[in-house]
Design a protein around this motif. Structure first.
Motif, short mmCIF file in Angstrom:
data_model
loop_
_atom_site.label_atom_id
_atom_site.label_comp_id
_atom_site.label_asym_id
_atom_site.label_seq_id
_atom_site.Cartn_x
_atom_site.Cartn_y
_atom_site.Cartn_z
N ILE A 47 -10.51 -4.48 -9.74
CA ILE A 47 -9.11 -4.82 -9.46
C ILE A 47 -8.45 -3.68 -8.70
O ILE A 47 -7.78 -3.87 -7.68
N GLY A 48 -8.66 -2.45 -9.18
CA GLY A 48 -8.10 -1.30 -8.49
C GLY A 48 -8.74 -1.06 -7.14
O GLY A 48 -8.08 -0.63 -6.19
N ALA A 49 -10.05 -1.33 -7.03
CA ALA A 49 -10.75 -1.10 -5.77
C ALA A 49 -10.30 -2.06 -4.67
O ALA A 49 -10.25 -1.70 -3.50
N SER A 50 -9.99 -3.30 -5.04
CA SER A 50 -9.61 -4.30 -4.04
C SER A 50 -8.13 -4.30 -3.74
O SER A 50 -7.70 -4.80 -2.70
N VAL A 51 -7.32 -3.74 -4.63
CA VAL A 51 -5.87 -3.70 -4.41
C VAL A 51 -5.50 -2.29 -3.97
O VAL A 51 -5.48 -1.37 -4.75
N SER A 52 -5.20 -2.12 -2.70
CA SER A 52 -4.84 -0.81 -2.19
C SER A 52 -3.37 -0.51 -2.48
O SER A 52 -2.61 -1.37 -2.93
N GLY A 53 -2.97 0.73 -2.19
CA GLY A 53 -1.56 1.10 -2.34
C GLY A 53 -0.66 0.26 -1.45
O GLY A 53 0.50 -0.02 -1.79
N VAL A 54 -1.19 -0.17 -0.30
CA VAL A 54 -0.42 -1.02 0.60
C VAL A 54 -0.08 -2.35 -0.08
O VAL A 54 1.04 -2.85 0.01
N SER A 55 -1.07 -2.94 -0.79
CA SER A 55 -0.84 -4.21 -1.47
C SER A 55 0.17 -4.08 -2.59
O SER A 55 1.03 -4.95 -2.78
N VAL A 56 0.07 -3.00 -3.36
CA VAL A 56 1.02 -2.77 -4.46
C VAL A 56 2.44 -2.72 -3.93
O VAL A 56 3.38 -3.24 -4.54
N VAL A 57 2.62 -2.10 -2.77
CA VAL A 57 3.95 -1.98 -2.18
C VAL A 57 4.38 -3.28 -1.50
O VAL A 57 5.55 -3.67 -1.57
N SER A 58 3.45 -3.99 -0.86
CA SER A 58 3.81 -5.13 -0.02
C SER A 58 4.04 -6.43 -0.77
O SER A 58 4.96 -7.18 -0.44
N VAL A 59 3.19 -6.74 -1.76
CA VAL A 59 3.24 -8.06 -2.40
C VAL A 59 4.60 -8.34 -3.05
O VAL A 59 5.13 -9.45 -2.89
N PRO A 60 5.24 -7.41 -3.78
CA PRO A 60 6.55 -7.73 -4.36
C PRO A 60 7.59 -8.14 -3.32
O PRO A 60 8.42 -9.01 -3.57
N GLY A 61 7.52 -7.54 -2.13
CA GLY A 61 8.49 -7.87 -1.09
C GLY A 61 8.28 -9.21 -0.44
O GLY A 61 9.16 -9.68 0.31
N GLN A 295 21.05 -7.54 -5.76
CA GLN A 295 22.24 -8.38 -5.64
C GLN A 295 23.26 -8.03 -6.72
O GLN A 295 24.46 -8.01 -6.46
N GLN A 296 22.78 -7.76 -7.93
CA GLN A 296 23.68 -7.41 -9.02
C GLN A 296 24.41 -6.10 -8.76
O GLN A 296 25.59 -5.96 -9.07
N GLN A 297 23.70 -5.14 -8.16
CA GLN A 297 24.28 -3.82 -7.90
C GLN A 297 24.96 -3.72 -6.54
O GLN A 297 25.46 -2.65 -6.18
N GLY A 298 24.99 -4.82 -5.80
CA GLY A 298 25.65 -4.82 -4.50
C GLY A 298 24.92 -4.04 -3.43
O GLY A 298 25.54 -3.55 -2.48
N LEU A 299 23.61 -3.91 -3.57
CA LEU A 299 22.81 -3.16 -2.61
C LEU A 299 22.29 -4.10 -1.52
O LEU A 299 21.83 -5.21 -1.82
N PRO A 300 22.34 -3.71 -0.25
CA PRO A 300 21.77 -4.55 0.81
C PRO A 300 20.25 -4.58 0.70
O PRO A 300 19.61 -3.55 0.45
N LEU A 301 19.68 -5.75 0.89
CA LEU A 301 18.22 -5.86 0.85
C LEU A 301 17.63 -5.19 2.09
O LEU A 301 18.22 -5.25 3.17
N PRO A 302 16.49 -4.55 1.95
CA PRO A 302 15.87 -3.88 3.10
C PRO A 302 15.43 -4.88 4.15
O PRO A 302 15.20 -6.06 3.86
N GLY A 303 15.30 -4.39 5.39
CA GLY A 303 14.88 -5.27 6.47
C GLY A 303 13.44 -5.71 6.37
O GLY A 303 13.08 -6.76 6.89
N GLU A 307 9.65 -2.45 1.92
CA GLU A 307 10.60 -1.42 1.50
C GLU A 307 11.30 -1.78 0.20
O GLU A 307 12.05 -0.97 -0.34
N LEU A 308 11.07 -3.00 -0.33
CA LEU A 308 11.79 -3.44 -1.52
C LEU A 308 11.42 -2.62 -2.75
O LEU A 308 12.30 -2.06 -3.43
N LEU A 309 10.13 -2.54 -3.09
CA LEU A 309 9.72 -1.79 -4.27
C LEU A 309 10.03 -0.29 -4.15
O LEU A 309 10.59 0.29 -5.10
N PRO A 310 9.73 0.37 -3.01
CA PRO A 310 10.10 1.78 -2.90
C PRO A 310 11.60 2.03 -2.99
O PRO A 310 12.02 3.11 -3.43
N MET A 311 12.43 1.06 -2.59
CA MET A 311 13.88 1.24 -2.65
C MET A 311 14.35 1.52 -4.07
O MET A 311 15.32 2.26 -4.30
#
Length: 470
Positions: A47-61, A295-303, A307-311
């Motif tokens: 699971i860890g070998a096939s899921v890179s750091g890029v995937s961890v960051v990208s999939v939630p967004g 949305q609850q905190q009034g923050l603009p969503l990233p473009g 960038e969503l998870l790192p935000m």
């Protein structure tokens, strides 16, 4: 300082584990771990070998642009893993292969094997380097730059570290270090998930109704054939992506070939494949919670979705502990992907290109050379410093897997041989034709190919081989 301490303990744990699991210097342990790996450990670590750091960051967004339709593709992954488990693995174990491209020589000839291995080396070196560039950049920005460390030195230290804990035990070490790295990654994601729920004042009973009412929970698209997220298109694409990028990829198959026997390897593949759906569901649900929190905190969503998870996780909005665990999780996922890729590159070079499987000295030199090439690609990405180059690398990887699909499909499903000396030409022409067809489809039909380009590329290679049949 706390982040640096956590990463230091993590690094020490990897080194200690590598020393404990790599007592020998022979190539049998490096390439195949003596065929003694417990299948449950392999499945969990994969699971860890096939899921890179890029995937961890990208999939939630992804929820920002396509809701939760990515799960359609994950269902296709399951079909692909079943094909690997019950079609490809029996073949690989029956032939007792060290690298899967040896099968191409048995069926088609020496140049076919070199062609398959060369396309793997090209795609894996560039793709893995891009993924590891992300963790180099992250650690440099969050920690080492504040200490006056240049980026080049950051990259050198990280690559050197991977070399040190893989050069002795190879795949035997990675089976066990992947367990540690997968655990760190999952722990980080779960803690971030719980912190996001706490910030939204959600209980576990309220989670599912909240997801349903969010307007971002759609999974299946069955009413729009032209949509890139149409169900059958995603399902079939997911299946072929897994078959090619796992079943025909030495990096992803090498750990599976370390299991004690075929039955153990099939258990490993099925369990690992089924785990992908709940894992990606967790990541997508996390992304949905972060959108609601913004949305609850009034923050603009990233473009960009990336960038969503790192935000939230990298800026301290969910607490400093989340920053530490997020960094550790991305590092663990990236290390697991990079060290596995370097070991597979070394294996393929020694066995497929040089054909000297038992030469320990050659293996050490090739492993060091692969690390240097890896470092060179990372420094090149840093020097260019443009996302368009990285995007181009991913597109290149997509084209290079097509000929592998065609080569293996022809070998498995036809009884014919080929004129072997012309196989490299077919494998080069097919991606060029695929590129041209894609551009024509955009120009005249306004149709943008996605993952189906892989199927087209493989089909062209298959028919090209038919023209060479004996």
């Amino acid at each position: 300082m706390g982040m640096a301490v956590a990463l230091l303990f993590y690094a020490l744990a990897l080194v200690l584990l590598s020393r404990m699991t790599a007592p020998k210097q022979d190539n049998t342990a490096f390439f195949r771990a003596g065929r003694r790996s417990p299948w449950m450990m392999v499945a969990y670590g994969m699971i860890g070998a096939s899921v890179s750091g890029v995937s961890v960051v990208s999939v939630p967004g992804m929820v920002m642009t396509q809701q939760m339709t990515y799960l359609q593709m994950c269902l296709g992954f399951i079909l692909g893993y079943l094909v690997i488990a019950f079609v490809l693995l029996p073949l690989y174990y029956r032939l007792n292969l060290t690298t899967i491209y040896a099968y191409l020589e048995l069926r088609l000839g020496r140049r076919s094997r070199l062609t398959g291995a060369s396309f793997f080396l090209l795609s894996k070196m560039t793709g893995a380097a891009v993924k590891f560039y992300v963790v180099c950049f992250l650690l440099h920005e969050l920690i080492l730059e504040q200490w006056g460390c240049p980026f080049a030195l950051t990259a050198v230290m990280l690559i050197t570290f991977i070399y040190l804990y893989t050069q002795r035990g190879g795949i035997k070490t990675l089976v066990w270090t992947d367990v540690l790295q997968t655990t760190c990654m999952l722990l980080a994601i779960i803690v971030i998930f719980v912190q996001a729920m706490h910030a939204l004042h959600l209980s576990w009973e309220q989670l599912i109704p909240c997801i349903e009412q969010s307007g971002m929970s759609r999974i299946f698209i069955t009413d729009d054939v032209s949509s890139p997220h149409y169900f059958w298109k995603q399902l079939l694409s997911g299946m072929f992506v897994v078959i090619v990028m796992t079943g025909l990829d030495q990096d992803m198959m090498q750990k599976n070939l370390t299991c004690k026997n075929l039955r153990a390897a099939q258990k490993d593949m099925c369990v690992y494949g089924l785990a992908f759906v709940p894992f990606n569901l967790l990541l997508l649900t996390l992304g949905l919670l972060l959108v609601m929190l913004a949305q609850q905190q009034g923050l603009p969503l990233p473009g960009k979705g990336d960038e969503l998870l790192p935000m939230f996780a990298a800026t301290g909005r969910l607490g400093y502990m989340v920053v530490v665990l997020f960094t550790l999780g991305v590092v663990a996922a990236s290390f697991s992907s990079a060290d596995s890729a370097l070991t597979a590159l070394t294996t393929s070079c020694c066995v497929d290109i040089y054909r000297r499987e038992n030469d320990v000295t050659l293996r050490r030199r090739v492993h060091l050379l692969c690390c240097l090439f890896f470092l060179g690609f990372i420094l090149l990405f840093r020097a260019v410093d443009t996302s368009s180059v990285i995007d181009a690398v991913y597109v290149l990887c997509g084209y290079t897997y097509g000929p592998l699909l065609g080569l293996f499909a022809f070998s498995l499903f036809t009884p014919w041989g080929v004129t072997d000396r012309y196989v490299p030409a077919v494998a080069i022409v097919s991606p060029i034709l695929s590129f041209g067809i894609d551009k024509v489809a955009i120009l005249f039909a306004d149709y943008h190919m996605g993952y189906e380009l892989l199927i087209l590329n493989g089909t062209l290679t298959f028919f090209g081989l038919l023209l060479l049949k004996k």
